[in-house]
Scaffold this active site. Sequence first.
Site, PDB file in Angstrom:
ATOM      1  N   GLY A 302       0.773  -1.229   0.000  1.00 45.68           N
ATOM      2  CA  GLY A 302       0.000   0.000   0.000  1.00 45.68           C
ATOM      3  C   GLY A 302       0.807   1.282   0.000  1.00 45.68           C
ATOM      4  O   GLY A 302       0.234   2.378   0.030  1.00 45.68           O
ATOM      5  N   GLY A 303       2.143   1.184  -0.057  1.00 45.22           N
ATOM      6  CA  GLY A 303       2.976   2.381   0.000  1.00 45.22           C
ATOM      7  C   GLY A 303       2.752   3.333  -1.164  1.00 45.22           C
ATOM      8  O   GLY A 303       2.644   4.552  -0.976  1.00 45.22           O
ATOM      9  N   ASP A 321      -5.507  -6.004  -5.136  1.00 43.18           N
ATOM     10  CA  ASP A 321      -4.591  -7.128  -5.011  1.00 43.18           C
ATOM     11  C   ASP A 321      -5.406  -8.403  -5.039  1.00 43.18           C
ATOM     12  O   ASP A 321      -6.531  -8.453  -4.522  1.00 43.18           O
ATOM     13  CB  ASP A 321      -3.763  -7.048  -3.728  1.00 43.18           C
ATOM     14  CG  ASP A 321      -2.448  -7.793  -3.878  1.00 43.18           C
ATOM     15  OD1 ASP A 321      -1.417  -7.138  -4.104  1.00 43.18           O
ATOM     16  OD2 ASP A 321      -2.460  -9.037  -3.798  1.00 43.18           O
ATOM     17  N   ASP A 355      -8.457 -10.514  -9.910  1.00 40.24           N
ATOM     18  CA  ASP A 355      -7.335 -10.978 -10.715  1.00 40.24           C
ATOM     19  C   ASP A 355      -6.893  -9.848 -11.639  1.00 40.24           C
ATOM     20  O   ASP A 355      -7.623  -9.453 -12.547  1.00 40.24           O
ATOM     21  CB  ASP A 355      -7.772 -12.200 -11.530  1.00 40.24           C
ATOM     22  CG  ASP A 355      -6.663 -12.733 -12.420  1.00 40.24           C
ATOM     23  OD1 ASP A 355      -5.522 -12.239 -12.328  1.00 40.24           O
ATOM     24  OD2 ASP A 355      -6.946 -13.663 -13.207  1.00 40.24           O
ATOM     25  N   GLY A 356      -5.699  -9.337 -11.414  1.00 37.49           N
ATOM     26  CA  GLY A 356      -5.207  -8.214 -12.210  1.00 37.49           C
ATOM     27  C   GLY A 356      -5.004  -8.551 -13.670  1.00 37.49           C
ATOM     28  O   GLY A 356      -4.926  -7.655 -14.514  1.00 37.49           O
ATOM     29  N   ASP A 371       2.848  -2.217 -10.617  1.00 37.14           N
ATOM     30  CA  ASP A 371       4.074  -2.532  -9.880  1.00 37.14           C
ATOM     31  C   ASP A 371       4.050  -4.026  -9.585  1.00 37.14           C
ATOM     32  O   ASP A 371       3.483  -4.460  -8.592  1.00 37.14           O
ATOM     33  CB  ASP A 371       4.139  -1.705  -8.595  1.00 37.14           C
ATOM     34  CG  ASP A 371       5.465  -1.861  -7.882  1.00 37.14           C
ATOM     35  OD1 ASP A 371       6.506  -1.722  -8.530  1.00 37.14           O
ATOM     36  OD2 ASP A 371       5.446  -2.143  -6.663  1.00 37.14           O
ATOM     37  N   CYS A 426      11.205  -4.006  -9.062  1.00 34.54           N
ATOM     38  CA  CYS A 426      12.378  -3.726  -8.219  1.00 34.54           C
ATOM     39  C   CYS A 426      13.443  -4.779  -8.486  1.00 34.54           C
ATOM     40  O   CYS A 426      14.025  -5.340  -7.552  1.00 34.54           O
ATOM     41  CB  CYS A 426      12.001  -3.652  -6.746  1.00 34.54           C
ATOM     42  SG  CYS A 426      11.068  -5.071  -6.142  1.00 34.54           S
TER      43      CYS A 426
END
Length: 502
Positions: A302-303, A321, A355-356, A371, A426
């Site tokens: 959640g950042g 999510d 489901d993304g 992300d 990342c």
Amino acid sequence: MLAITKWRIEQRLLVLHMQRRFKRKESQRKKTNTIRAQEYFDVAYPPVYGPRWPSIRLALLSKQKYVAVINNFANHELTVENFQDLGAVDIRHKYSIIADRMKASKKQKAQQVSEECEESFSEDQRDTEDSELIRPSLVKLDDDELAARAKVEPISRYPEEYQLRALAKDPTLGAAEFDNTSRVILPSEVGTRGTSIMMDYVPATKLKGLENWIEETDIFVQQGDREIGFITEKQEEPINLPSMLKVYAFAKGDISDFPQPKMDHHLKVLDYYALDGASLLPVLALDIQAGEKVLDLCAAPGGKTLIALQTILPGIVVSNDASESRGNRIRETLRQYIPHGISSFERHSVITKSDGCNIREKEAYDKILVDVPCLTDRLSLKEDDNSIFKTTRTKERLSLPELQSNLLASALQAVRPGGTVVYSTCTLSPLQNDGVVYLALSKLWQETTIECTIVDMSYAVRPLSFLYRFGTNLGLRYGQIVLPSLLNNFGPMYVAKIRRLR
């Protein structure tokens, strides 16, 4: 006697064999997930990052650096005062100075070019008073002039005869160079390929028992812009740092820690949120405007959702999510930083579980952040528990590029034409970065009529060079990457900005 000697030799050989087996098992038991990650990165990354890899590796294994995002819903004046006393730097102040210098320099150069063009035009007008100035011959234009004019002049200004004359001068110019109405190659101009998208990545070896999966270190990416029907457009202005976003960091080389966040006892929220400084970049790349509908597709913990909300710009932020437990982490993060009971603000934040890869809403969002789950290089080198390099997660790790490309393709279908999708990871992995962007756009090109363009942010991110070590000359085609550095130990963070045309 001979029989006894033979027996002793056999016994000795048996003991040696058992010792070797024990040592092998002991060695296997001692190989942790972090060691597996190190071995993997030491094979996969040196060919890409060359002499930079040793310093990057050292930074990844060293103390990570954080920035502090001030919570606007707490007593932020007191928090800012405390950070200044600690010697922390106001990122906005330094950024603004550099960005203003860049804008002034660009304006000065543009004025010089304009004056030179006016002078040149005046001379041409005196020499060709009776000539047709609306459709100048392309033969008279050099490559730079041709490129500059193509950006502002529609195709109708250059009939076929002029195109043919230009091609006669320079055969390397393709017909697509002149199609500036859509700025992309039409799908009808590219035949569909008979092979699957994953076959663009050619494996050198296969893993036993995993014949349908391939190691990233065995992959070579075949890329071509024309094959996926898009070109790049440059972001001509420095990246926007929203005025309500207050960020502090310690100076380059200073590895001081921020104190633990404090509770604002009046509003019952924490005063700041600490995160890897490179995590700011994907949110800034979105360039959120007032009232926009924003989707954070893989939002946990959640950042980045919180940063988007701290800008006080979005009309609504949807944090999604697929996992219930990860969705609860998003709720907990927001609960710690957003005061309960502010109904006008609570309507700006929605948490969903879906489901993304299959977003039901099409063309519904102005901006989408993707992300994705990835190798998480820094975490993989430090954390042994539940690591993506755990032997039982091998299949999951090898399937990451497919998952990532499906998430990105889904997001590009859910964003409205004219909207923006930012893809970020990342990891330093070329396949999971540029490779996934290529995979997703290939999929859309072959299966839909959606057209996209990559936004080149190389100029736009320059004001942040004091904060980040950007990777250059790495062969990146679609995105920017922040490389870990001992001086400012942020990242890694790869960011690609994609604008949907239609």
